[in-house]
Design an enzyme around this catalytic site. Structure first.
Site, PDB file in Angstrom:
ATOM      1  N   GLU A 145      69.810  77.555-130.685  1.00  0.00           N
ATOM      2  CA  GLU A 145      69.930  76.123-130.972  1.00  0.00           C
ATOM      3  C   GLU A 145      71.136  75.668-131.838  1.00  0.00           C
ATOM      4  O   GLU A 145      71.584  76.715-132.716  1.00  0.00           O
ATOM      5  CB  GLU A 145      68.924  75.151-131.575  1.00  0.00           C
ATOM      6  CG  GLU A 145      67.914  76.085-132.649  1.00  0.00           C
ATOM      7  CD  GLU A 145      68.637  76.427-133.672  1.00  0.00           C
ATOM      8  OE1 GLU A 145      69.366  75.478-134.200  1.00  0.00           O
ATOM      9  OE2 GLU A 145      68.564  77.589-134.385  1.00  0.00           O
ATOM     10  N   GLU A 177      70.838  79.785-134.036  1.00  0.00           N
ATOM     11  CA  GLU A 177      71.645  80.158-132.757  1.00  0.00           C
ATOM     12  C   GLU A 177      70.840  81.029-131.993  1.00  0.00           C
ATOM     13  O   GLU A 177      71.672  81.077-130.710  1.00  0.00           O
ATOM     14  CB  GLU A 177      73.070  80.844-133.177  1.00  0.00           C
ATOM     15  CG  GLU A 177      73.919  79.978-134.313  1.00  0.00           C
ATOM     16  CD  GLU A 177      74.987  80.440-134.742  1.00  0.00           C
ATOM     17  OE1 GLU A 177      75.320  81.591-134.249  1.00  0.00           O
ATOM     18  OE2 GLU A 177      75.806  80.063-135.492  1.00  0.00           O
TER      19      GLU A 177
END
Length: 352
Positions: A177, A320
């Protein structure tokens, strides 16, 4: 068919793992030249993957990390050390292959799929998966982050991305994300759905100081008091105090389970999505693999609420999908044990 009915049908298609495959994988592991269970979590992974995919030694070479990107209106309250412009800037970094998750994904032999589900900017790139539901959430300290319909639509975006990846041969996924302010939304979800006090569940995100940390707690407290999310209705909680990327990752997790694919859960924000998925479809937890416990304060409690145990403790707090990418290498190692290790019979080794 209504969008909510689509989610309900998807949940109905998620079934418990294949016990016959788990038993066969366990027997195979016990036939190898080692004491039973001596490879610990590597053996657990092998058995779980067998149960998920219905094969004793499944091929998980085609891996993808789905990075959902979105902005958060609550950033207006000054809860983050970084400005919101960083979200689109980092999305372009992902798309150009320069972020940490790109490096670790290349190391693990995985592709990175970056999805704009709610970035508060217009983005164009040939590699971008453009599925914007809205331009960031609203400020949850002043009202609901999004409508219920938008939350449902964002969940379905995640399932549709998985449909497309599975059609291309992907069999194992990971969650990633990007979204400045998303630890605030995730902490709110942990408080409402996990019952964790804000002092224990709210971390420092990208590195805020003590004053801003206390302010972040107060913003979350005020947001919950204003919106009164129903802890018995995960979609209501997600819509009122969640995030678009969290909703999208919820869909990724549910979609993976529907397609009998494993899904590796990354850090704090990804685990918030896992918590929503677990509340919507408890059986989906069987398809999740916990990658690491991040340095974010509430992550251990979030994993506990979901029912996951992490494999790694690396003091990471980047998100991430970086921790999940590292976990891919352990999953590959487990597969090589299953495929390449000699049995007692083939090696001529006496059993204990």
């Amino acid at each position: 068919m209504s969008e909510l009915k689509r989610i309900e049908d998807l949940i109905g298609d998620i079934h418990s793992l294949n016990q016959d495959a788990i038993d066969a994988a366990s027997a195979h592991l016990d036939s190898l030249t080692k004491p039973p269970g001596s490879l610990g979590k590597l053996e657990d992974i092998s058995k779980q993957l067998a149960g998920i995919m219905g094969e004793v030694i499944p091929d998980v070479s085609h891996k993808a990390i789905v990075v959902m990107a979105a902005d958060h209106g609550v950033c207006e309250e000054g809860v983050s050390a970084f400005p919101q412009e960083v979200t689109p800037q980092m999305v372009l970094n992902f798309l150009e292959g320069g972020a940490a998750v790109n490096v670790l994904a290349r190391h693990a032999g995985a592709e990175v799929v970056c999805v704009d589900i709610g970035v508060n900017a217009d983005l164009e790139h040939e590699a971008l998966v453009a599925r914007k539901v809205r331009y960031g959430t609203a400020n949850m300290a002043q009202g609901p982050a999004m409508t219920r319909e938008e939350a449902i639509r964002a969940i379905l975006v995640g399932t549709e991305v998985v449909d497309e990846l599975v059609a291309r041969g992907v069999r194992i996924l990971a969650t990633g994300e990007m979204g400045i302010g998303n630890t605030t939304a995730s902490s709110a979800l942990l408080h409402v759905l996990g019952g964790v006090d804000l002092e224990a569940g709210v971390g420092r995100g990208t590195g805020i100081d003590d004053a801003r940390w206390r302010h972040k707690q107060e913003v979350i407290r005020r947001s919950i008091q204003m919106n009164r999310p129903d802890d018995q209705d995960p979609i209501d909680v997600l819509a009122k105090v969640g995030g678009l990327e969290i909703a999208g990752l919820t869909g990724v997790i549910l979609g993976a389970a529907k397609h009998s694919c494993a899904v590796v859960i990354d850090g704090f924000i990804s685990s918030a999505a896992a918590l929503i998925a677990a509340r919507l479809a408890p059986v989906s937890v069987q398809y999740m693999i916990g990658s690491h416990q991040s340095h974010e304060q509430g992550h251990a409690r979030m994993l506990e609420a979901v029912g996951l145990k992490p494999m790694l403790h690396m003091d990471m707090r980047l998100g991430e999908g970086t921790g999940a990418a590292l976990c891919f290498t352990l999953i590959d190692a487990a597969g090589k044990i299953m495929r390449e290790m000699a049995s007692f019979e083939s090696a001529g080794v006496s059993r204990g």
